[in-house]
Design an enzyme around this catalytic site. Structure first.
Site, PDB file in Angstrom:
ATOM      1  N   HIS A 107       0.829  -1.205   0.000  1.00 47.23           N
ATOM      2  CA  HIS A 107       0.000   0.000   0.000  1.00 47.23           C
ATOM      3  C   HIS A 107       0.871   1.266   0.000  1.00 47.23           C
ATOM      4  CE1 HIS A 107      -3.591   2.439   1.058  1.00 47.23           C
ATOM      5  NE2 HIS A 107      -2.684   3.178   1.682  1.00 47.23           N
ATOM      6  N   GLU A 120      -6.036   7.796  -1.935  1.00 49.06           N
ATOM      7  CA  GLU A 120      -6.212   6.510  -1.248  1.00 49.06           C
ATOM      8  C   GLU A 120      -6.961   5.477  -2.093  1.00 49.06           C
ATOM      9  OE1 GLU A 120      -4.492   5.746   1.209  1.00 49.06           O
ATOM     10  OE2 GLU A 120      -3.874   7.683   2.018  1.00 49.06           O
TER      11      GLU A 120
HETATM   12  N1  BES Z   1      -1.618   8.002   4.076  1.00 50.41           N
HETATM   13  C1  BES Z   1      -2.187   7.015   4.896  1.00 50.41           C
HETATM   14  C2  BES Z   1      -2.152   7.342   6.366  1.00 50.41           C
HETATM   15  C3  BES Z   1      -2.821   8.651   6.741  1.00 50.41           C
HETATM   16  C4  BES Z   1      -3.934   9.117   6.071  1.00 50.41           C
HETATM   17  C5  BES Z   1      -2.304   9.385   7.772  1.00 50.41           C
HETATM   18  C6  BES Z   1      -4.506  10.342   6.430  1.00 50.41           C
HETATM   19  C7  BES Z   1      -2.887  10.581   8.137  1.00 50.41           C
HETATM   20  C8  BES Z   1      -3.996  11.071   7.467  1.00 50.41           C
HETATM   21  C9  BES Z   1      -1.538   5.646   4.682  1.00 50.41           C
HETATM   22  O1  BES Z   1      -1.166   5.409   3.369  1.00 50.41           O
HETATM   23  C10 BES Z   1      -2.552   4.571   5.024  1.00 50.41           C
HETATM   24  O2  BES Z   1      -3.564   4.528   4.407  1.00 50.41           O
HETATM   25  N2  BES Z   1      -2.233   3.729   6.004  1.00 50.41           N
HETATM   26  C11 BES Z   1      -3.087   2.639   6.417  1.00 50.41           C
HETATM   27  C12 BES Z   1      -2.593   1.316   5.882  1.00 50.41           C
HETATM   28  C13 BES Z   1      -3.237   0.842   4.661  1.00 50.41           C
HETATM   29  C14 BES Z   1      -2.808  -0.575   4.332  1.00 50.41           C
HETATM   30  C15 BES Z   1      -4.715   1.017   4.519  1.00 50.41           C
HETATM   31  C16 BES Z   1      -3.046   2.544   7.934  1.00 50.41           C
HETATM   32  O3  BES Z   1      -2.385   3.375   8.557  1.00 50.41           O
HETATM   33  O4  BES Z   1      -3.669   1.658   8.491  1.00 50.41           O
HETATM   34 ZN    ZN Z   2      -2.767   5.154   2.019  1.00 50.79          ZN
END
Ligand code: BES
Ligand code: ZN
Length: 679
Positions: free
Chosen positions: A356, A379
């Protein structure tokens, strides 16, 4: 097998799970709403007032969540010269911004939040500047810099130097004392800027609509990583008054990136190779385990993604495994993905998070959403690419559809939490005046994914696969909104009569603006069916309608992901299991002793729902040991239902351990506000 057939075959599948996994097309209602950025097209001034209004909207920034006047002056390059002061828990130094003139405006307005600004110069000369007297919640305190007339008239760009330090209220940094780290030897600090926290780290145009190249000059007594390519360490300075000496760690990011990808971490770090262009960074004691977890898959993922899109643009792809208080699963900071240590389960069960974050190297980092209202372009695309990567690596589309079904369940949970009509369940929510963190949920991820999956099926994968590199080339190093996405797609297929018709017939308004569920695609349910069948057996047993004898064999062929789906099905039972059955499950399936937090946390939720007191202490201990919000939130929610004093005590004991974002989330839960972001 259709999911309907699967449903009848399985008999009584748990009610919530059946809802989530069953094929249930949701009809869209037409909703007519002119996206505000389409007002760019309105170029027919009728009266002076109308002309003024049109002009205002033409120059209006696309991003409502910044106070910066980025349509007049736009950052090209940013240099951050910071000393990392572990004792004072602050960064201090200077930040230089080189900005290009886009309009004759005599002031530059930058975003700041809880920053101490002590001096501002433009081209080396003192200028008038002002930090607003009052904060504009939730956007912070704008810094306004006055420019001399000569600049505005003649210069096409200016360089602004700002002396600045962060403060104790900084929302982007977590500082840890040596006692709070795993080997207890050195302090640690790390940043997390997405969505709008970069402004509490440095004055900047804090919008994904502005991209800048970066130079990082970071002085620290400990190794540093940042979101650029390392260019070495130099200029050792002897420490005064018995303090450790410091080095200047430097990094350069030559690919323009938005401010939310600015990242820095420093602590007792060591690194090891996980591929020809990849290293993993973490504490020395954890290094070997982390290396093992990632070394088998990282390069495969990169190569697979390159085949789907085009060559990786950021040279190196490294992973920094943070302390357990890191509030997310992963954060796609360029060159260094930041990751939670809960990925290190000793069985490579959770490397999908790496797929991801890596996919963000194209969707989000090279091609960025123009504002947080268009977050699905980051996303949704990333989840789509992540699942394509997984499907390709395992050469099995069933894996992709299984992951999509898990996503659909997450989408259902988010929609249930917000309510079907809620603004934040739209693919493009209105975020004017809002904090993008409050809108954060699985909606942009999973609704975005379902939309792209729908487009793939509509157009046919062969043709669609030609569009993917075209889209990522068209917007490379730029920011894009949903209207540009639509225009680019229609334009790409303009000469294909069949695809054009299908795309023009699509109800774009409904996809973009209708709240609640999108139509559910017909995902393959093979892998989910086995999990739901087992859940059914447990349900019958729990209701006294079966003499099923649970044993390790039941799950011996399950992947970890299948166990997650099984556990979530059990969580959704209309009446909880008995404490004795919980104990049987924990023992027979070895969930209670699992090193995989994804498993054990879901199991504890079942135990808490079952009022199985035996597990209360362990559940509370887990909530105090990991700070990833995905786990912390459900554990506190359930703990609060069965043992309020234990929940409060757990928080009091661990509040300094939690990241500020996570801490305030738990505080809201303890205050009785259960509706804090479903993610
Ligand atoms: N960019 C996101 C994390 C995020 C989004 C931090 C919005 C702050 C504000 C990251 O790419 C993400 O989506 N992480 C997910 C994992 C994924 C496999 C769905 C998580 O942190 O669980
Ligand atoms: Zn993400």
């Amino acid at each position: 097998m259709s999911s309907k057939a699967a449903g009848s075959l399985l008999g009584k599948v748990t009610s919530t799970l059946r809802e989530c996994f069953a094929f249930k097309p949701h009809g869209f209602q037409r909703q007519s709403q002119l996206p505000y950025s389409q007002s760019k097209m309105v170029m027919r001034p009728i009266s002076d007032a109308a002309a003024e209004k049109a002009a205002a909207s033409i120059h209006a920034p696309r991003d409502p969540n910044t106070l910066a006047n980025y349509n007049a002056w736009r950052t090209q390059h940013t240099t951050a010269n910071y000393a990392i002061d572990f004792e004072g828990k602050r960064l201090h130094g200077s930040v230089s911004l080189t900005l290009k003139k886009l309009a004759d405006e005599r002031k530059i307005v930058l975003d700041t939040s809880f920053l101490d600004v002590s001096a501002v110069t433009v081209a080396g000369k003192k200028v008038d500047w002002e930090l607003a007297a009052k904060r504009t919640e939730p956007y912070g305190t704008p810094l306004t810099i006055g420019l001399a007339d000569e600049y505005v008239a003649s210069a096409s760009e200016v360089t602004v130097d700002i002396e600045v330090s962060t403060t104790k209220d900084c929302t982007a940094l977590q500082w840890m004392t040596p006692a709070q780290t795993s080997n207890k030897k050195q302090p640690y600090m790390f940043s997390q800027c997405q969505a709008i926290h970069a402004r509490s780290l440095l004055p900047c145009q804090d919008t994904p609509d502005v991209k800048s190249t970066y130079t990082f000059n970071l002085r620290s007594p400990l190794p540093v990583v940042a979101s650029g390519l390392p260019t070495g360490a130099k200029d050792f300075e002897v420490g005064k008054d018995g303090k450790d000496g410091t080095l200047l760690y430097t990094f350069h990011q030559s690919v323009p990136m938005p401010s939310y990808l600015f990242a820095v971490a420093s602590g007792d770090l060591a690194c090891a190779s996980i591929g020809p262009r990849s290293t993993v960074w973490t504490g020395p004691e954890e290094l070997t385990d982390c290396q093992w977890e990632f070394e088998a898959d990282t390069e495969d993922y990169i190569k697979t993604a390159e085949k789907i899109v085009y060559p990786y643009a950021w040279t190196q792809y490294n992973v920094l495994v943070l302390p357990p208080s890191f509030p997310y699963g992963g954060m796609e900071n360029p060159v260094f993905t930041f990751a939670t240590p809960t990925l290190i389960s000793g069985d490579r069960a959770n490397v999908d998070v790496v797929a991801h974050e890596l996919a963000h190297s194209w969707s989000g980092n090279l091609v960025s959403c123009a504002s947080w209202e268009h977050f699905w372009l980051n996303e949704g695309w990333t989840v789509y690419l992540e699942r394509r990567i997984q499907g390709a690596v395992h050469n099995d589309d069933k894996i992709r559809d299984f992951s999509a079904l898990i996503g659909w369940k997450a989408l259902s949970d988010s929609i249930a939490q917000f309510g079907e009509d809620h603004e934040f369940t739209k693919m493009i929510p209105d975020l004017k005046g809002k904090d993008p963190d409050d809108a954060f949920s699985s909606v942009p991820y999973e609704k975005g994914f379902v939309f792209l999956y729908h487009l793939e099926k509509l157009i046919g994968i062969e043709q669609w696969d030609k569009f993917i590199p075209h889209y990522f080339t068209t917007f490379k190093e730029r920011s894009v909104d949903s209207y540009e996405f639509k225009a680019t797609l229609l334009d790409f297929f303009a000469s294909d009569a069949d695809a054009s018709k299908k795309l023009n017939d699509l109800d774009w308004d409904a996809w973009y603006y209708k709240p609640g569920f999108p139509p559910k695609p017909a995902f393959d349910t093979t892998l989910a069916d086995a999990c739901l069948a087992l859940a059914d057996q447990w349900k019958a047993l729990s209701e006294g309608k079966s003499d099923f004898k649970p044993s390790a064999d039941d799950i011996s062929k399950f992947t970890s992901q299948q166990s997650y789906v099984f556990l979530e099905a059990v969580q959704g039972f209309p009446s909880p299991l008995s404490p004795a059955l919980v104990e049987t499950m924990g023992k027979e399936y070895a969930y209670a002793s699992s090193k995989n937090v994804e498993l054990v946390s879901r199991f504890y939720v079942i135990a808490l729902k079952a009022k199985a007191e035996k597990f209360y202490k362990d559940a509370a201990a887990l909530a105090g040991r990991v700070g990833r919000m995905k786990f912390v939130r459900p554990l506190y929610k359930e703990l609060l239902k069965v043992d309020v004093p234990l929940a409060r005590e757990t928080f009091e004991k661990n509040k300094d351990f939690y990241h500020p974002i996570c801490r305030s989330m738990i505080e809201k839960l303890l205050e009785g506000n259960a509706n804090v972001g479903p993610f």
